[in-house]
Write a protein that holds these residues in place. Structure first.
Motif, mmCIF file in Angstrom:
data_model
loop_
_atom_site.group_PDB
_atom_site.id
_atom_site.type_symbol
_atom_site.label_atom_id
_atom_site.label_comp_id
_atom_site.label_asym_id
_atom_site.label_seq_id
_atom_site.Cartn_x
_atom_site.Cartn_y
_atom_site.Cartn_z
ATOM 1 N N ASN A 241 -0.710 3.881 10.770
ATOM 2 C CA ASN A 241 0.035 4.319 9.588
ATOM 3 C C ASN A 241 0.384 5.805 9.680
ATOM 4 N N PHE B 171 0.546 4.445 -2.460
ATOM 5 C CA PHE B 171 0.414 5.795 -1.931
ATOM 6 C C PHE B 171 1.487 6.715 -2.513
ATOM 7 N N GLU B 172 2.733 6.245 -2.518
ATOM 8 C CA GLU B 172 3.838 7.052 -3.029
ATOM 9 C C GLU B 172 3.628 7.398 -4.510
ATOM 10 N N LYS C 18 4.126 6.808 9.419
ATOM 11 C CA LYS C 18 4.532 7.518 8.204
ATOM 12 C C LYS C 18 4.660 9.028 8.381
ATOM 13 N N GLU D 286 -6.238 8.730 0.194
ATOM 14 C CA GLU D 286 -6.719 7.418 0.649
ATOM 15 C C GLU D 286 -8.157 7.424 1.176
ATOM 16 N N LEU E 250 -2.489 12.614 2.773
ATOM 17 C CA LEU E 250 -2.784 11.188 2.891
ATOM 18 C C LEU E 250 -4.293 10.942 2.924
ATOM 19 N N ASN F 272 0.805 -1.195 0.000
ATOM 20 C CA ASN F 272 0.000 0.000 0.000
ATOM 21 C C ASN F 272 0.855 1.268 0.000
ATOM 22 N N TYR F 273 2.030 1.195 0.633
ATOM 23 C CA TYR F 273 2.895 2.367 0.675
ATOM 24 C C TYR F 273 3.358 2.750 -0.732
#
Length: 114
Positions: A63, A5-6, A67, A56, A52, A1-2
């Motif tokens: 998280n 996201f990135e 993060k 999302e 974020l 998922n990271y």
């Protein structure tokens, strides 16, 4: 998922804004209500949380702690709730029509205001 996201973040950076409903966040950390042209400055941490959430929509608090705040999961802190409270206040100051809901089940959600 990271990684997802990135990739989403880098795609959004090309447009220099993160947008959700009536709000946009510029790369200069200015939250702008596009309906009434009101603007407010967010701290770097607040901006990262909003980015974020805008991408999302629902985020696990662990998280965010890992993060955004760079804290280990085993550290007890109310920092996330403090940041969310300040973000809510700033959204209210510019008459944003969104809500940031913090649930007891360890998630944070952004959605249209009722």
């Amino acid at each position: 998922n990271y990684a997802k996201f990135e990739n989403t973040i880098w795609s959004s950076i090309k447009f220099n804004k993160f947008i959700y409903m009536d709000l946009s966040l510029s790369m200069e950390n200015i939250l702008h209500n596009r309906n009434n042209n009101k603007k407010i400055y967010l701290t770097e941490t607040e901006s990262n949380i909003i980015k974020l959430l805008f991408v999302e929509k629902i985020v696990n608090k662990e998280n965010l702690k890992l993060k955004i705040l760079n804290l280990q999961p085993n550290i007890e802190t109310k920092s996330i709730e403090s940041h969310l409270s300040r973000i809510r206040k700033k959204i209210s100051e510019i008459d944003g029509k969104i809500e940031i809901i913090s649930t007891e089940s360890k998630f944070v959600e952004v959605r249209a205001a009722n």
